[in-house]
Scaffold this motif. Sequence first.
Motif, PDB file in Angstrom:
ATOM      1  N   UNK A 197       0.932  -1.284   0.013  1.00 21.60           N
ATOM      2  CA  UNK A 197      -0.017  -0.082   0.158  1.00 21.60           C
ATOM      3  C   UNK A 197       0.860   1.284   0.051  1.00 21.60           C
ATOM      4  N   UNK A 198       2.161   1.142   0.302  1.00 23.80           N
ATOM      5  CA  UNK A 198       2.965   2.175   0.174  1.00 23.80           C
ATOM      6  C   UNK A 198       3.943   2.394  -1.111  1.00 23.80           C
ATOM      7  N   UNK A 199       3.418   1.589  -2.163  1.00 22.50           N
ATOM      8  CA  UNK A 199       4.105   1.610  -3.258  1.00 22.50           C
ATOM      9  C   UNK A 199       4.205   2.856  -4.192  1.00 22.50           C
ATOM     10  N   UNK A 200       3.083   3.653  -3.850  1.00 28.09           N
ATOM     11  CA  UNK A 200       3.481   5.280  -4.574  1.00 28.09           C
ATOM     12  C   UNK A 200       3.710   6.206  -3.504  1.00 28.09           C
ATOM     13  N   UNK A 201       4.682   6.700  -3.426  1.00 24.94           N
ATOM     14  CA  UNK A 201       5.221   7.322  -2.388  1.00 24.94           C
ATOM     15  C   UNK A 201       4.397   9.108  -2.235  1.00 24.94           C
ATOM     16  N   UNK A 202       3.333   9.066  -2.062  1.00 29.25           N
ATOM     17  CA  UNK A 202       2.537  10.134  -1.370  1.00 29.25           C
ATOM     18  C   UNK A 202       1.498   9.691  -0.477  1.00 29.25           C
ATOM     19  N   UNK A 203       1.264  10.184   0.772  1.00 24.14           N
ATOM     20  CA  UNK A 203       2.124  10.973   1.151  1.00 24.14           C
ATOM     21  C   UNK A 203       3.628  10.544   1.297  1.00 24.14           C
ATOM     22  N   UNK A 204       4.401  11.537   1.514  1.00 25.60           N
ATOM     23  CA  UNK A 204       5.863  10.801   1.220  1.00 25.60           C
ATOM     24  C   UNK A 204       6.199   9.782   2.385  1.00 25.60           C
ATOM     25  N   UNK A 205       6.892   8.672   1.888  1.00 25.58           N
ATOM     26  CA  UNK A 205       7.133   7.430   2.583  1.00 25.58           C
ATOM     27  C   UNK A 205       8.445   7.351   3.373  1.00 25.58           C
ATOM     28  N   UNK A 206       8.477   7.539   4.767  1.00 31.04           N
ATOM     29  CA  UNK A 206       9.767   7.567   5.188  1.00 31.04           C
ATOM     30  C   UNK A 206      10.412   6.110   5.156  1.00 31.04           C
ATOM     31  N   UNK A 207      11.767   6.276   4.782  1.00 34.07           N
ATOM     32  CA  UNK A 207      12.485   5.072   4.548  1.00 34.07           C
ATOM     33  C   UNK A 207      12.374   4.021   5.630  1.00 34.07           C
ATOM     34  N   UNK A 208      12.134   4.527   6.755  1.00 33.99           N
ATOM     35  CA  UNK A 208      12.100   3.323   8.018  1.00 33.99           C
ATOM     36  C   UNK A 208      10.477   2.519   7.754  1.00 33.99           C
ATOM     37  N   UNK A 209       9.632   3.189   7.019  1.00 35.81           N
ATOM     38  CA  UNK A 209       8.514   2.277   6.895  1.00 35.81           C
ATOM     39  C   UNK A 209       8.736   1.167   5.936  1.00 35.81           C
ATOM     40  N   UNK A 210       9.511   1.327   5.032  1.00 37.79           N
ATOM     41  CA  UNK A 210       9.915   0.429   3.914  1.00 37.79           C
ATOM     42  C   UNK A 210      10.842  -0.487   4.608  1.00 37.79           C
ATOM     43  N   UNK A 215       1.534  -6.661  -5.536  1.00 39.39           N
ATOM     44  CA  UNK A 215       1.090  -6.793  -4.295  1.00 39.39           C
ATOM     45  C   UNK A 215       2.075  -7.777  -3.465  1.00 39.39           C
ATOM     46  N   UNK A 216       3.007  -8.367  -4.178  1.00 37.45           N
ATOM     47  CA  UNK A 216       4.053  -8.982  -3.355  1.00 37.45           C
ATOM     48  C   UNK A 216       5.248  -8.304  -2.995  1.00 37.45           C
ATOM     49  N   UNK A 217       6.002  -8.869  -1.864  1.00 41.86           N
ATOM     50  CA  UNK A 217       7.040  -8.044  -1.483  1.00 41.86           C
ATOM     51  C   UNK A 217       8.212  -7.863  -2.382  1.00 41.86           C
ATOM     52  N   UNK A 218       8.250  -8.809  -3.366  1.00 39.83           N
ATOM     53  CA  UNK A 218       8.969  -8.703  -4.640  1.00 39.83           C
ATOM     54  C   UNK A 218       8.240  -8.503  -6.083  1.00 39.83           C
ATOM     55  N   UNK A 219       8.369  -7.332  -6.701  1.00 39.61           N
ATOM     56  CA  UNK A 219       7.427  -7.285  -7.765  1.00 39.61           C
ATOM     57  C   UNK A 219       8.281  -6.708  -9.046  1.00 39.61           C
ATOM     58  N   UNK A 220       9.655  -6.442  -8.831  1.00 38.66           N
ATOM     59  CA  UNK A 220      10.304  -6.121  -9.975  1.00 38.66           C
ATOM     60  C   UNK A 220      11.970  -6.549  -9.557  1.00 38.66           C
ATOM     61  N   UNK A 221      12.994  -6.489 -10.355  1.00 41.97           N
ATOM     62  CA  UNK A 221      14.341  -6.626 -10.021  1.00 41.97           C
ATOM     63  C   UNK A 221      14.597  -6.084  -8.522  1.00 41.97           C
ATOM     64  N   UNK A 222      14.525  -4.588  -8.598  1.00 45.44           N
ATOM     65  CA  UNK A 222      14.883  -3.971  -7.203  1.00 45.44           C
ATOM     66  C   UNK A 222      14.320  -4.587  -6.079  1.00 45.44           C
ATOM     67  N   UNK A 223      12.930  -4.726  -6.018  1.00 40.47           N
ATOM     68  CA  UNK A 223      12.464  -5.298  -4.798  1.00 40.47           C
ATOM     69  C   UNK A 223      12.776  -6.874  -4.726  1.00 40.47           C
ATOM     70  N   UNK A 224      12.937  -7.604  -5.753  1.00 47.46           N
ATOM     71  CA  UNK A 224      13.232  -8.791  -5.600  1.00 47.46           C
ATOM     72  C   UNK A 224      14.709  -9.031  -4.863  1.00 47.46           C
TER      73      UNK A 224
END
Length: 330
Positions: A135-148, A180-189
Amino acid sequence: MSRPVTLFTGQWADLPLETVCKKARSFGYDGLELACWGDHFEVDKADDAYCRAKKDLLEKYDLKVFSVSNHLAGQAVADRIDERHKAILPGYVWGDGDPEGVRTRAAQEMIKTGMAARRLGVSIVNGFTGSPIWHLCYSFPAVPVKMIDDGYNEFAVRWRPILDEYQKLGVKFALEAHPTEIAFDIASARRALKAVDYHPAFGFNFDPSHLGYQGVDYIGFIYAFSDRIFHVHMKDAGWSESPAEAGVFGGHTEFGTRGRYWDFRSLGRGNINFEEIIRALNRIGYHGPLSVEWEDSGMDREHGAEEACEFVRAVDFPPSAFAFDSAFEK
């Protein structure tokens, strides 16, 4: 020798498994990737006798099984639980719907899935992980790095015990990288792998259809995780070269709606470059099955599944055993 071509039964779970076996055999498949819903592979029933009966049924139709898939229970392990999950989970996993209880029971179900897979004689469980931070995939409101960071830590805490049990069983979990998964592209994988300390039981079920329309280098995914491609889905997607009414996020429209930027397509009818996928799989030494996950809202599924089998057989080829110009060497 060409890789075996299998059919994922997840989109056929409205039919009894024996009916699917008959159809798959008539379509020309070598085997099935059994979904853990419908009557195809019921984890809570999968004792030795049950697994023997499933293998006997497959053998009756000259079919093999190389993996089972439990996307539905896996989704609930690390997800933010809501009413949607009730529709996809067995009643004994949903229970009273308390979110933490659902996640705990889903984790237990995934461990039991690994045990059942072992009894069936397979060593790969495909599936989803869920995500506490999708649910934090699009960063607005700004998503703190700690949440990720906290999200990946939570994923790791919830999945490491499952992976530890898989390691003991000699079974691997193959995450289907997917929105919707924890990994959905190369960076997140990459980040997911790091979160579980590169656990040897954790890898990927490569499915290009979920990567291509995002703009992800799906061929690059194969090379980036060459030692973690445990299973392969053959699935196509088509996307528009011109502006659309519903963009990459789908505009809250249903699959198959006119005006979408992208949709799933029967194999060979979309934008995915399967020639390069086969070449990449050859280079990394993948010898496992090519499993057709057939989805196309605009086509009859039996027609599509049969032509998809033919397509995969036509596009697959073994790597060369020697350099083509070796004949010129003295």
